[in-house]
Design an enzyme around this catalytic site. Structure first.
Site, PDB file in Angstrom:
ATOM      1  N   GLU A 118       0.860  -1.177   0.000  1.00 59.78           N
ATOM      2  CA  GLU A 118       0.000   0.000   0.000  1.00 59.78           C
ATOM      3  C   GLU A 118       0.905   1.238   0.000  1.00 59.78           C
ATOM      4  OE1 GLU A 118      -2.746   0.411   3.288  1.00 59.78           O
ATOM      5  OE2 GLU A 118      -3.764   2.072   2.307  1.00 59.78           O
ATOM      6  N   GLY A 163       2.680   2.385  10.919  1.00 60.74           N
ATOM      7  CA  GLY A 163       2.430   1.595  12.126  1.00 60.74           C
ATOM      8  C   GLY A 163       2.310   0.112  11.822  1.00 60.74           C
ATOM      9  N   GLU A 216      -2.459  -4.084   6.865  1.00 62.33           N
ATOM     10  CA  GLU A 216      -3.520  -5.087   6.959  1.00 62.33           C
ATOM     11  C   GLU A 216      -3.534  -6.139   5.862  1.00 62.33           C
ATOM     12  OE1 GLU A 216      -4.015  -1.749   6.242  1.00 62.33           O
ATOM     13  OE2 GLU A 216      -5.576  -1.519   4.712  1.00 62.33           O
ATOM     14  N   GLU A 270      -5.759  -3.253  12.509  1.00 68.01           N
ATOM     15  CA  GLU A 270      -5.395  -4.042  11.326  1.00 68.01           C
ATOM     16  C   GLU A 270      -6.327  -5.238  11.175  1.00 68.01           C
ATOM     17  OE1 GLU A 270      -3.507  -2.392   9.524  1.00 68.01           O
ATOM     18  OE2 GLU A 270      -2.722  -1.086  11.103  1.00 68.01           O
ATOM     19  N   GLU A 281     -10.091   3.752   6.063  1.00 63.61           N
ATOM     20  CA  GLU A 281      -9.321   4.208   7.225  1.00 63.61           C
ATOM     21  C   GLU A 281     -10.186   4.907   8.276  1.00 63.61           C
ATOM     22  OE1 GLU A 281      -6.719   2.942   7.866  1.00 63.61           O
ATOM     23  OE2 GLU A 281      -5.878   2.312   5.939  1.00 63.61           O
TER      24      GLU A 281
HETATM   25  N1  PHE Z   1      -3.162   0.810   5.833  1.00 64.54           N
HETATM   26  C1  PHE Z   1      -2.324   0.954   6.986  1.00 64.54           C
HETATM   27  C2  PHE Z   1      -3.256   1.157   8.177  1.00 64.54           C
HETATM   28  O1  PHE Z   1      -3.756   2.179   8.446  1.00 64.54           O
HETATM   29  C3  PHE Z   1      -1.395   2.094   6.948  1.00 64.54           C
HETATM   30  C4  PHE Z   1      -0.323   2.030   5.924  1.00 64.54           C
HETATM   31  C5  PHE Z   1      -0.401   2.795   4.789  1.00 64.54           C
HETATM   32  C6  PHE Z   1       0.766   1.219   6.110  1.00 64.54           C
HETATM   33  C7  PHE Z   1       0.599   2.770   3.828  1.00 64.54           C
HETATM   34  C8  PHE Z   1       1.759   1.188   5.187  1.00 64.54           C
HETATM   35  C9  PHE Z   1       1.688   1.979   4.038  1.00 64.54           C
HETATM   36  O2  PHE Z   1      -3.627   0.303   8.825  1.00 64.54           O
HETATM   37 ZN    ZN Z   2      -5.809   1.470   8.641  1.00 61.06          ZN
END
Ligand code: PHE
Ligand code: ZN
Length: 882
Positions: free
Chosen positions: A127, A267, A270, A304, A326
């Site tokens: 991501e 952090g 998922e 997550e 999110e």
């Molecule tokens: N999708 C993840 C979260 O909020 C955050 C994330 C975004 C991690 C981009 C890595 C890269 O749970």
């Molecule tokens: Zn998230």
């Protein structure tokens, strides 16, 4: 300046993909310098595409292309074209299998997106657009495919091979190699792909779902850390149960895996069935992790996990819809934490975060709607607005619908969109239909940026026994949005009588009273709400529970805040009253510092502190929130212009000392009484006692005429857990004394082998208010405990200095700005995502006094004018300056 201006991507240009991918088979042969990826994509033209003859354009970055085949036939060099961003195949059939063979270099990958090495462990981060660094692909979330992944690697060095879904086959190969094959039956976008390989240890548990299916749970860590996984595992099981009970959502695969790595940009992530975590949010032991760490682990593990339904089963159509997964998932994890711990304390923590991070964003040059309409670099939009304000929007819908109808709306959402890539409109329509709620006006929250202001005037009419609240909403202009339409704002209110009790609330036109807290819907620009049968003049308690992400101004006097901070039955507003009172006081003290006027001492606040500490019935965790003064940054934000950071620091220190002096007895007694003998437990009740006791310590340490240094040093050396050790060390770090040096050295000696604890050591020094901090940060940048290649280290040392040390970052000579700008430029070629985030520290530059404003803008210009900077940094620098 960059030679080529990066182009913005716009929501209004969305078009369905020309091709779809149904099945993916990946064969990945791991090698640090050249990992070979053989991809087979089963593709067809998208019947919904508006361009039926379009060429096939795949995304790909930093890949070396070795071969392209369609249906087994190798393509000649003129049948396709590859540049640094794309592979274009000029003519593609309607349905076919595309094969590519490429290599990528995980070892040289310092950006930590795509496939990279974290301390010898191969891992991926896809991501938002990392998959294109692994293979050529339609790297967009509305292309969903079933993945089969075969990993081949050296058996000795990399005994554990993981990917999404279920393990279907594994075995030995010649030459000391082995393989594993994984199959994920759920179609997913590429951003949820994951692959991990390493010499990992693990802990295992199981979970039986509500319908009786057994799920294997595994947490993988670097060897030696297995004894730090127990809390994360318990948190995972609590989250799984909670999602069944509260949202009716069960887990859907036979195995759920978490891998903890030390080099990670965010952090956690998922990925379907294989979450990858920043190890800071997995590993915990009483002697290495603080209560705050435990709470963060519980929340992020849950976050997550909850994505499995809100994000994975229902994903986003495009990246503009990021808040769909999110905001909703943050709202879900907030609710989970509220059920596991103290709801009021969680609400206070979330509002603190919203005000400290989201409000400044929404009121500054980087303001954007919860659903942005354009971006240059999507990685710059993982923001407090998308996450935290996005969660507030879900919370407002929840408030308007009530829990039962909200659940019905969510049921419709899951039923309608499971297995699909959805939009914010899909979500709102589903909730609206399921909950029977009109959200037509509410939608504006998603497209209008800025923090609305609500002005409230309360008027009591003794003769008619009515109380009228007149409310007006305004929202200041934000970049690209001069004029805003009126929002639908839910505002919970109560009326507190002179006896301190809530009055029954009967609105004009109602037969009888209906409760003591009412949610009013402010939908007009100006609107009045009249309560009847109000027999005595009340004090209004407005925006109880913080039901909307707005700033509120009311015609309340200091004595009203003092009254509410003693009596409000709504715990959030009781805390809020204490914050309002003390920030008003601090603002007047800042003025006094600047003009040499008389400084006040905050007697009413100290009295409240004494009362709260003497109240045995009050939850200690909540009490800790009540007695803590607003931070320096909060005061700066409230002042809003020509901010003088030195005066703010001086005023707050003076108030802290006078409260400590006035309430010394109560603080001392509480400090003694709250001591916990016996073993450490991370549970909320114990953590709350420690929080309150440590809040007392930080006052006592600065009480005039006391021996704060000795107290803090003793607190530090007698600490039986990391929470208390850090509390003592934090206090000492801002006092110039021998004990400070000794404690920092001892801490280093004790923990130098532990990278996560070393991050705390770096952070504490970066946040010190002592005048030598900048120099110390410079020294620490050269210390073996620091490396610019690890994002946690960057955040601990440079990030905290820039965002959690207002006093020293904003030093009048501009040295703090120069240091951070230098580091942004040094980091940018290595890791543009983290560099851009660091640059966010410059976003409030316009609020400072003229000298600092100039120094900050000069650094921003230097960065924007540097040849070859990334799109990430370019976007933040230019938008901040605009
Ligand atoms: N999708 C993840 C979260 O909020 C955050 C994330 C975004 C991690 C981009 C890595 C890269 O749970
Ligand atoms: Zn998230």
């Amino acid at each position: 300046m960059r030679t080529e201006e990066p182009r913005a991507v716009r929501l209004q240009d969305y078009a369905p993909p020309a091709f779809l991918i149904d099945e993916v088979t990946l064969e990945v042969e791991l090698d640090p310098a050249a990992t070979r990826v053989h991809a087979r994509l089963k593709m067809r033209r998208n019947p919904d595409s508006k361009t039926p003859k379009a060429p096939l354009v795949l995304d790909g970055q930093k890949l070396v292309l070795h071969e392209v085949r369609i249906d087994g036939e190798t393509l000649s060099a003129n049948a396709y074209q590859a540049d640094g961003e794309h592979l274009t195949i000029h003519e593609a059939p309607d349905a076919f299998t595309l094969e590519t063979v490429t290599t990528c270099g995980p070892e040289a990958n310092t950006a930590l997106t795509g496939l990279y090495l974290s301390n010898g462990i191969y891992c991926t981060q896809c991501e938002a657009q990392g998959f294109r660094r692994i293979t050529y692909y339609l790297d967009r979330p509305d292309v969903m495919a079933v993945f089969r992944t075969r990993i081949v690697a050296d058996e000795k060095a990399l005994p554990v091979l993981l990917s999404n879904g279920n393990l279907v086959k594994s075995g030995r190969l010649k030459g000391g190699k082995h393989f594993a094959e994984w199959h994920d039956p759920f179609p997913k976008p590429a951003y949820l792909f994951a692959l991990v390989a390493g010499d990992l240890g693990h802990v295992e548990d199981k979970f039986v779902t509500a319908s009786g299916r057994e799920v294997t749970l595994r947490i993988f860590v670097e060897r030696g850390n297995e004894d730090r996984c127990a809390y994360a595992m318990e948190a995972l099981k609590r989250a799984m149960r909670w999602d069944e009970e509260v949202f009716g959502r069960e887990y859907d695969l036979d195995i759920f895996m978490i891998v903890a790595v030390s080099a990670f940009n965010m952090g956690a992530m998922e990925n379907k069935g294989l979450n990858i975590f920043n190890d800071k949010y997995v590993l915990a032991r009483p002697d290495t992790a603080t209560d705050a760490d435990y709470a963060a682990i519980e929340a992020i593990i849950a976050h997550e996990y909850f994505h499995n339904w809100t994000g994975n089963r229902i994903t986003c159509r495009d990246w503009f819809q990021l808040c769909l997964k999110e905001g909703l998932t943050v709202f879900r994890d907030q609710e989970f934490t509220s059920d596991m711990r103290s709801r009021p304390v969680k609400r206070i923590a979330d509002v603190r975060l919203l005000r400290s991070h989201q409000f400044p964003e929404d009121q500054g040059p980087l303001a954007h709607p919860v659903r942005p309409e354009s971006y240059i670099e999507i990685n710059n939009f993982y923001t407090a607005t998308v996450y935290e304000k996005g969660a507030e929007l879900c919370r407002m819908i929840h408030t308007l619908a009530g829990p039962k109808r909200f659940r019905k709306g969510m049921d419709v959402y899951f039923e309608r969109h499971d297995g699909h890539a959805a939009t914010v409109e899909d979500f709102l329509d589903a909730i609206s239909d399921g909950a029977g709620l009109d959200l037509a006006q509410f939608r504006r929250w998603y497209s209008q940026s800025g923090t609305p202001e609500v002005l409230v005037t309360g008027r009591y009419d003794a003769a008619r026994e009515t109380y009228t609240l007149k409310m007006t909403q305004v929202c200041a202009a934000t970049p690209g949005q001069a004029i805003k339409d009126a929002y639908h704002i839910p505002i919970a209110v109560g009326l507190v009588g002179p006896d301190g009790k809530d009055m029954p609330l009967q609105l004009e036109g109602e037969e009888k009273p209906g409760g003591r807290t009412r949610v009013l819907s402010l939908t007009e620009r100006t609107q009045s709400f009249r309560f009847r049968n109000v027999t005595e003049k009340p004090v209004p308690s407005l925006l109880r529970g913080f039901t909307a992400p707005v700033t509120l101004t009311a015609n309340l006097k200091e004595r009203d805040w003092v009254f509410l901070m003693a009596h409000d039955s709504d715990p959030f507003n009781r805390w809020e009253a204490a914050q309002r009172y003390s920030s008003g006081l601090l603002i007047s003290m800042v003025e006094a510092v600047r003009t040499g006027g008389r400084r006040r001492r905050g007697v009413a606040f100290a009295e409240m502190v004494s009362n709260v500490l003497a109240d045995k019935k009050i939850d200690p965790d909540f009490a800790a929130q009540m007695i803590t003064l607003p931070g320096e940054q909060t005061i700066a934000q409230l002042i809003g212009k020509d901010v003088d950071v030195d005066a703010i620091h001086e005023a707050r220190e003076a108030l802290r000392a006078s409260v400590a002096e006035e309430a010394r007895d109560a603080l001392t007694r509480a400090y003694e009484r709250l001591r916990i003998d016996g073993p450490y437990s991370p549970e909320a009740a114990h953590a709350g006692r420690r929080a309150l006791r440590n809040a007392c310590l930080s006052y006592l340490a600065v009480a005039p005429g006391g021996d704060g240094v000795t107290l803090a040093a003793r607190h530090f050396s007698e600490a039986g857990n990391m929470t208390n050790q850090i509390a003592g060390l934090t206090v000492l770090a801002s006092i110039d004394c021998r004990e400070r040096v000794e404690a920092l050295d001892r801490f280093y000696g004790q923990w130098k082998g532990d990278h996560l604890v070393m991050d705390k050591w770096l952070a504490i020094q970066a946040m010190s208010s002592l005048p030598g901090t900048l120099g110390e940060v410079q020294r620490l940048l050269e210390h073996p405990a620091f490396t610019i290649r690890n994002p946690n280290k960057v955040r601990a040392l440079i990030g905290n200095f820039a965002t959690a040390n207002q006093l020293r970052f904003h030093a009048a000579d501009g040295a703090g700005y120069a240091l951070v700008a230098d580091k942004v430029l040094e980091l940018d070629p290595l890791n543009p995502q983290v560099a851009a985030r660091l640059l966010g520290a410059f976003k409030s530059w316009r609020q400072l006094e003229a000298g600092r404003r100039k120094l900050m803008s000069r650094q921003l210009q230097r960065i924007a004018g540097t040849e070859g900077i990334s799109r990430d940094v370019f976007e933040i620098a230019t938008k901040t300056l605009a």
